[in-house]
Scaffold this active site. Structure first.
Site, PDB file in Angstrom:
ATOM      1  N   ASP A 224      -1.994 -58.515  36.147  1.00 13.94           N
ATOM      2  CA  ASP A 224      -2.195 -58.838  34.615  1.00 13.94           C
ATOM      3  C   ASP A 224      -3.798 -59.742  35.031  1.00 13.94           C
ATOM      4  O   ASP A 224      -3.652 -60.298  35.843  1.00 13.94           O
ATOM      5  CB  ASP A 224      -1.352 -59.644  33.969  1.00 13.94           C
ATOM      6  CG  ASP A 224      -1.641 -59.957  32.719  1.00 13.94           C
ATOM      7  OD1 ASP A 224      -2.286 -59.278  31.856  1.00 13.94           O
ATOM      8  OD2 ASP A 224      -1.383 -61.265  32.298  1.00 13.94           O
ATOM      9  N   LEU A 225      -4.310 -59.771  33.878  1.00 19.96           N
ATOM     10  CA  LEU A 225      -5.480 -60.976  33.881  1.00 19.96           C
ATOM     11  C   LEU A 225      -5.458 -62.333  33.184  1.00 19.96           C
ATOM     12  O   LEU A 225      -5.417 -63.186  33.885  1.00 19.96           O
ATOM     13  CB  LEU A 225      -6.665 -59.958  33.244  1.00 19.96           C
ATOM     14  CG  LEU A 225      -7.867 -60.887  33.165  1.00 19.96           C
ATOM     15  CD1 LEU A 225      -8.718 -61.025  34.477  1.00 19.96           C
ATOM     16  CD2 LEU A 225      -9.095 -60.153  32.435  1.00 19.96           C
ATOM     17  N   ASP A 226      -5.132 -62.136  31.881  1.00 17.42           N
ATOM     18  CA  ASP A 226      -5.004 -63.377  31.311  1.00 17.42           C
ATOM     19  C   ASP A 226      -3.945 -64.239  31.567  1.00 17.42           C
ATOM     20  O   ASP A 226      -2.961 -63.585  31.296  1.00 17.42           O
ATOM     21  CB  ASP A 226      -5.255 -63.205  29.902  1.00 17.42           C
ATOM     22  CG  ASP A 226      -6.442 -62.324  29.226  1.00 17.42           C
ATOM     23  OD1 ASP A 226      -7.530 -63.023  29.498  1.00 17.42           O
ATOM     24  OD2 ASP A 226      -6.366 -61.319  28.588  1.00 17.42           O
TER      25      ASP A 226
ATOM     26  N   THR B  70      -7.555 -67.646  30.829  1.00 10.02           N
ATOM     27  CA  THR B  70      -7.972 -67.275  29.546  1.00 10.02           C
ATOM     28  C   THR B  70      -6.931 -67.523  28.488  1.00 10.02           C
ATOM     29  O   THR B  70      -7.587 -67.387  27.234  1.00 10.02           O
ATOM     30  CB  THR B  70      -8.763 -65.976  29.509  1.00 10.02           C
ATOM     31  OG1 THR B  70      -7.681 -65.158  30.363  1.00 10.02           O
ATOM     32  CG2 THR B  70      -9.941 -65.792  30.216  1.00 10.02           C
TER      33      THR B  70
ATOM     34  N   LYS C  65       1.208 -63.825  24.281  1.00  9.09           N
ATOM     35  CA  LYS C  65       0.594 -63.391  25.711  1.00  9.09           C
ATOM     36  C   LYS C  65       0.905 -62.004  25.890  1.00  9.09           C
ATOM     37  O   LYS C  65       2.146 -61.500  25.549  1.00  9.09           O
ATOM     38  CB  LYS C  65       1.316 -64.311  26.609  1.00  9.09           C
ATOM     39  CG  LYS C  65       0.727 -65.565  26.518  1.00  9.09           C
ATOM     40  CD  LYS C  65       1.458 -66.537  27.654  1.00  9.09           C
ATOM     41  CE  LYS C  65       0.597 -67.866  27.469  1.00  9.09           C
ATOM     42  NZ  LYS C  65       1.260 -68.848  28.722  1.00  9.09           N
ATOM     43  N   GLY C  66      -0.135 -61.194  26.363  1.00  3.89           N
ATOM     44  CA  GLY C  66       0.241 -59.820  26.860  1.00  3.89           C
ATOM     45  C   GLY C  66       0.035 -58.920  25.607  1.00  3.89           C
ATOM     46  O   GLY C  66       0.175 -57.600  25.621  1.00  3.89           O
TER      47      GLY C  66
ATOM     48  N   ARG D 240      -4.894 -57.481  20.624  1.00  2.56           N
ATOM     49  CA  ARG D 240      -5.515 -58.044  19.506  1.00  2.56           C
ATOM     50  C   ARG D 240      -4.969 -57.685  18.121  1.00  2.56           C
ATOM     51  O   ARG D 240      -4.837 -58.602  17.206  1.00  2.56           O
ATOM     52  CB  ARG D 240      -7.078 -57.827  19.642  1.00  2.56           C
ATOM     53  CG  ARG D 240      -7.817 -58.863  18.972  1.00  2.56           C
ATOM     54  CD  ARG D 240      -9.486 -58.591  19.253  1.00  2.56           C
ATOM     55  NE  ARG D 240      -9.854 -57.989  20.447  1.00  2.56           N
ATOM     56  CZ  ARG D 240     -10.833 -57.489  20.844  1.00  2.56           C
ATOM     57  NH1 ARG D 240     -11.895 -57.222  19.805  1.00  2.56           N
ATOM     58  NH2 ARG D 240     -11.184 -57.335  22.131  1.00  2.56           N
TER      59      ARG D 240
ATOM     60  N   SER E 114      -4.294 -54.833  32.185  1.00  6.71           N
ATOM     61  CA  SER E 114      -4.179 -55.847  31.277  1.00  6.71           C
ATOM     62  C   SER E 114      -4.463 -55.190  30.019  1.00  6.71           C
ATOM     63  O   SER E 114      -4.854 -54.390  29.707  1.00  6.71           O
ATOM     64  CB  SER E 114      -5.653 -56.664  31.715  1.00  6.71           C
ATOM     65  OG  SER E 114      -5.920 -57.415  30.349  1.00  6.71           O
TER      66      SER E 114
ATOM     67  N   SER F 225      -5.969 -56.721  27.721  1.00  8.10           N
ATOM     68  CA  SER F 225      -7.583 -56.989  27.097  1.00  8.10           C
ATOM     69  C   SER F 225      -8.620 -55.962  27.077  1.00  8.10           C
ATOM     70  O   SER F 225      -8.905 -55.197  28.096  1.00  8.10           O
ATOM     71  CB  SER F 225      -7.861 -58.340  27.858  1.00  8.10           C
ATOM     72  OG  SER F 225      -9.200 -58.604  27.519  1.00  8.10           O
TER      73      SER F 225
ATOM     74  N   ASN G 160     -11.558 -57.061  26.960  1.00  7.89           N
ATOM     75  CA  ASN G 160     -12.509 -57.798  27.714  1.00  7.89           C
ATOM     76  C   ASN G 160     -12.656 -57.962  29.124  1.00  7.89           C
ATOM     77  O   ASN G 160     -13.352 -58.621  29.712  1.00  7.89           O
ATOM     78  CB  ASN G 160     -12.731 -59.329  27.006  1.00  7.89           C
ATOM     79  CG  ASN G 160     -13.044 -59.120  25.504  1.00  7.89           C
ATOM     80  OD1 ASN G 160     -13.893 -58.505  25.124  1.00  7.89           O
ATOM     81  ND2 ASN G 160     -12.171 -59.705  24.528  1.00  7.89           N
TER      82      ASN G 160
ATOM     83  N   LYS H 124       1.755 -53.256  26.023  1.00  5.15           N
ATOM     84  CA  LYS H 124       3.334 -53.986  26.545  1.00  5.15           C
ATOM     85  C   LYS H 124       4.182 -54.298  25.549  1.00  5.15           C
ATOM     86  O   LYS H 124       3.422 -54.730  24.549  1.00  5.15           O
ATOM     87  CB  LYS H 124       2.624 -55.064  27.457  1.00  5.15           C
ATOM     88  CG  LYS H 124       1.660 -54.748  28.663  1.00  5.15           C
ATOM     89  CD  LYS H 124       1.118 -55.961  29.290  1.00  5.15           C
ATOM     90  CE  LYS H 124       0.237 -55.638  30.411  1.00  5.15           C
ATOM     91  NZ  LYS H 124      -0.400 -56.764  30.737  1.00  5.15           N
TER      92      LYS H 124
ATOM     93  N   GLU I 275       2.709 -61.187  36.347  1.00  9.33           N
ATOM     94  CA  GLU I 275       2.632 -61.275  34.590  1.00  9.33           C
ATOM     95  C   GLU I 275       3.042 -62.464  34.321  1.00  9.33           C
ATOM     96  O   GLU I 275       3.941 -63.107  34.857  1.00  9.33           O
ATOM     97  CB  GLU I 275       3.553 -60.037  34.285  1.00  9.33           C
ATOM     98  CG  GLU I 275       3.126 -58.929  33.569  1.00  9.33           C
ATOM     99  CD  GLU I 275       2.153 -59.332  32.510  1.00  9.33           C
ATOM    100  OE1 GLU I 275       2.207 -60.340  31.839  1.00  9.33           O
ATOM    101  OE2 GLU I 275       1.435 -58.293  31.961  1.00  9.33           O
ATOM    102  N   ASP I 276       2.223 -62.979  33.119  1.00  7.67           N
ATOM    103  CA  ASP I 276       2.737 -64.289  32.585  1.00  7.67           C
ATOM    104  C   ASP I 276       3.242 -64.207  31.407  1.00  7.67           C
ATOM    105  O   ASP I 276       3.502 -65.215  30.618  1.00  7.67           O
ATOM    106  CB  ASP I 276       1.353 -65.217  32.626  1.00  7.67           C
ATOM    107  CG  ASP I 276       0.396 -64.818  31.627  1.00  7.67           C
ATOM    108  OD1 ASP I 276       0.235 -63.426  31.324  1.00  7.67           O
ATOM    109  OD2 ASP I 276       0.079 -65.773  30.729  1.00  7.67           O
TER     110      ASP I 276
HETATM  111  C1  G6P Z   1      -4.049 -60.007  27.073  1.00  9.74           C
HETATM  112  C2  G6P Z   1      -3.645 -61.459  26.633  1.00  9.74           C
HETATM  113  C3  G6P Z   1      -3.418 -61.344  25.039  1.00  9.74           C
HETATM  114  C4  G6P Z   1      -4.677 -60.775  24.186  1.00  9.74           C
HETATM  115  C5  G6P Z   1      -4.749 -59.431  24.971  1.00  9.74           C
HETATM  116  C6  G6P Z   1      -5.879 -58.562  24.168  1.00  9.74           C
HETATM  117  O1  G6P Z   1      -2.799 -59.581  26.917  1.00  9.74           O
HETATM  118  O2  G6P Z   1      -2.495 -61.875  27.196  1.00  9.74           O
HETATM  119  O3  G6P Z   1      -3.615 -62.864  24.584  1.00  9.74           O
HETATM  120  O4  G6P Z   1      -4.529 -60.762  22.834  1.00  9.74           O
HETATM  121  O5  G6P Z   1      -5.071 -59.381  26.158  1.00  9.74           O
HETATM  122  O6  G6P Z   1      -7.206 -59.093  24.542  1.00  9.74           O
HETATM  123  P1  G6P Z   1      -8.469 -58.848  23.897  1.00  9.74           P
HETATM  124  O7  G6P Z   1      -9.630 -59.525  24.912  1.00  9.74           O
HETATM  125  O8  G6P Z   1      -8.848 -57.437  23.888  1.00  9.74           O
HETATM  126  O9  G6P Z   1      -8.515 -59.415  22.796  1.00  9.74           O
HETATM  127 MG    MG Z   2      -1.422 -62.347  30.626  1.00 14.00          MG
END
Ligand code: G6P
Ligand code: MG
Length: 218
Positions: A9-11, A17, A45-46, A49, A114, A116, A118, A145, A169-170
């Protein structure tokens, strides 16, 4: 040597982040007249958006028109991206590079999984983009997820069967997703929050090379 698929996972796993997501959501909630606690943030988390904003609006008992909803989504992301713009390799979490280097040296599969949208941008900012043989992010999945889709696609891209994959994973939702994919789940965080993972470590400084070797051999 055996080849396994290590999916990160990233964030909150590779980079911290998670704190920037929290700051951006908190400021949005404040603008709407309420606050978000750190405990509540764990549940975000995870989570994608769109779903995060829906959950937050539920906490604040707010309803928005579609137009307002889109406006707040964009505002949150702009706020978040203003933090991302400042990022560099110094924000990679401790001992993550050490683990990634070891996995490269031993020729393991390395993927990103991830939620995200981003993710690619962040990997580029911190100089890790090239390390990943497969990147699956919020732009590539239809089911968020705790659905296992993101990890199953990552395994497929690595050409490694799910049972030979290991997920770091966090988030509560991410550990559940890894378990549903029948992968080995490694929680990064507290035992209290991530007790459903196969293993839990506070961070990568607690993960020894001998443990990685065990995972590779099993
Ligand atoms: C990750 C983070 C979430 C975030 C999601 C979407 O899973 O843990 O907190 O909402 O990514 O990220 P984004 O960068 O697309 O808003
Ligand atoms: Mg995470």
């Amino acid at each position: 040597m055996n080849k396994k698929g290590f999916i990160f996972d990233l964030d909150g796993v590779i980079v911290d982040t998670a704190k920037y997501h929290y700051l951006a959501w908190k400021s949005l909630a404040n603008e709407l007249g309420f606050d978000i606690t750190l405990e509540q943030n764990e549940q975000l988390k995870g989570v994608s958006r769109v779903r995060s904003l829906e959950i937050i609006l539920g906490w604040g008992n707010k309803t928005l028109s579609d137009e307002q909803f889109s406006k707040y989504m964009a505002e949150k992301n702009d706020n978040y991206l203003s933090h991302i713009a400042q990022m560099d390799a110094g924000e990679i979490l401790p001992d993550v590079p050490k683990t990634l280097n070891y996995l490269q040296e031993t020729q393991q599969g390395i993927a990103l999984g991830s939620a995200s949208k981003n993710a690619r941008k962040i990997l580029q900012k911190v100089g890790l983009f090239e390390v990943f043989q497969a990147i699956v992010d919020g732009n590539n999945v239809s089911k968020a997820k705790p659905d296992p889709e993101v990890f199953l696609i990552a395994a497929k891209k690595l050409n490694i069967t799910p049972k030979n994959c290991i997920v770091f994973e966090d988030s509560v939702a991410g550990v559940t997703a890894a378990n549903s994919a029948e992968m080995i789940s490694i929680g990064i965080g507290s035992q209290e929050t991530l007790g459903h993972a196969d293993y839990v470590f506070k961070d990568f400084t607690e993960i020894q090379t001998s443990f990685i070797n065990e995972l590779i051999k099993r």
